[in-house]
Design a protein around this motif. Structure first.
Motif, PDB file in Angstrom:
ATOM      1  N   UNK A   1       0.804  -1.226   0.000  1.00  0.00           N
ATOM      2  CA  UNK A   1       0.000   0.000   0.000  1.00  0.00           C
ATOM      3  C   UNK A   1       0.835   1.272   0.000  1.00  0.00           C
ATOM      4  N   UNK A   2       1.970   1.254   0.651  1.00  0.00           N
ATOM      5  CA  UNK A   2       2.828   2.453   0.653  1.00  0.00           C
ATOM      6  C   UNK A   2       3.217   2.840  -0.769  1.00  0.00           C
ATOM      7  N   UNK A   3       3.597   1.832  -1.561  1.00  0.00           N
ATOM      8  CA  UNK A   3       4.007   2.109  -2.939  1.00  0.00           C
ATOM      9  C   UNK A   3       2.823   2.625  -3.759  1.00  0.00           C
ATOM     10  N   UNK A   4       1.640   2.038  -3.515  1.00  0.00           N
ATOM     11  CA  UNK A   4       0.446   2.516  -4.226  1.00  0.00           C
ATOM     12  C   UNK A   4       0.175   3.981  -3.940  1.00  0.00           C
ATOM     13  N   UNK A   5       0.295   4.338  -2.669  1.00  0.00           N
ATOM     14  CA  UNK A   5       0.025   5.729  -2.285  1.00  0.00           C
ATOM     15  C   UNK A   5       1.058   6.658  -2.912  1.00  0.00           C
TER      16      UNK A   5
END
Ligand code: SF4
Ligand code: SF4
Length: 170
Positions: free
Chosen positions: A50-54
């Motif tokens: 999720x960090x990379x998605x954000x």
């Protein structure tokens, strides 16, 4: 890497309550606490992150999200853990909903989503009733399940034009 400003604006508009001081500072607390990230770490090339998605969403790097494995968008089970632990109060799942909706618009969602939407359209249930289940309920003294009003479901879904998106790639 191309920055898509329109996509970036959509992300910012979609994220209710977002303002500049709430920008993600990539602490990775969301990923560290994400159960999907934990179990997919070794299954996929990059795991679910999720960090990379954000990061990609807030920077407008649309291609990084949509050209990746489908798990980049659909891995999220919306358990809301990341929303709760983010120190910046970023509502990650809001942004992930936008990504999922755009994936469907592009006809690229996973087959099971289209199949489940079709089942809801046809029966009013994501998992249609089965005679064996009904018999088991009866044997346990549980009340019979009242059949949903399928016409109402179909009217609602037609009004939202979901019926036009039921087949992958249409
Ligand atoms: S927890 Fe919040 S601030 Fe930290 S990386 Fe995730 S989205 Fe960014
Ligand atoms: S809501 Fe999605 S991204 Fe957030 S912790 Fe749960 S599975 Fe992971």
């Amino acid at each position: 890497m191309v920055m898509d400003f329109e996509f970036r604006k959509q992300v910012m508009d979609y994220h209710q309550g977002s303002d500049v001081i709430k920008y993600c500072y990539q602490c990775s607390r969301c990923t560290d606490n994400c159960p999907v990230s934990f179990v997919t770490d070794e299954l996929y090339q990059y795991g679910y992150n999720p960090r990379r998605n954000i990061l990609n969403a807030l920077l407008g790097y649309k291609d990084n999200i949509f050209s990746a494995d489908l798990i980049a968008i659909w891995g999220c089970t919306v358990c809301d853990t990341c929303d709760e632990v983010c120190p910046q109060n970023i509502e990650l799942t809001e942004i992930f909903t936008l990504l999922k909706n755009q994936s469907i618009e592009k006809g690229e969602g996973p087959d099971f989503i289209f199949q489940q939407a079709q089942a809801i359209y046809e029966s009013g249930k994501a998992i249609p009733s089965q005679a064996a289940l009904e018999r088991r309920r009866e044997s346990m003294g549980l009340p019979a399940i009242i059949a949903p009003n399928v016409d109402e479901f179909q009217m609602l879904m037609n009004n939202m034009e979901i019926n036009k998106k039921l087949k992958k790639g249409d």
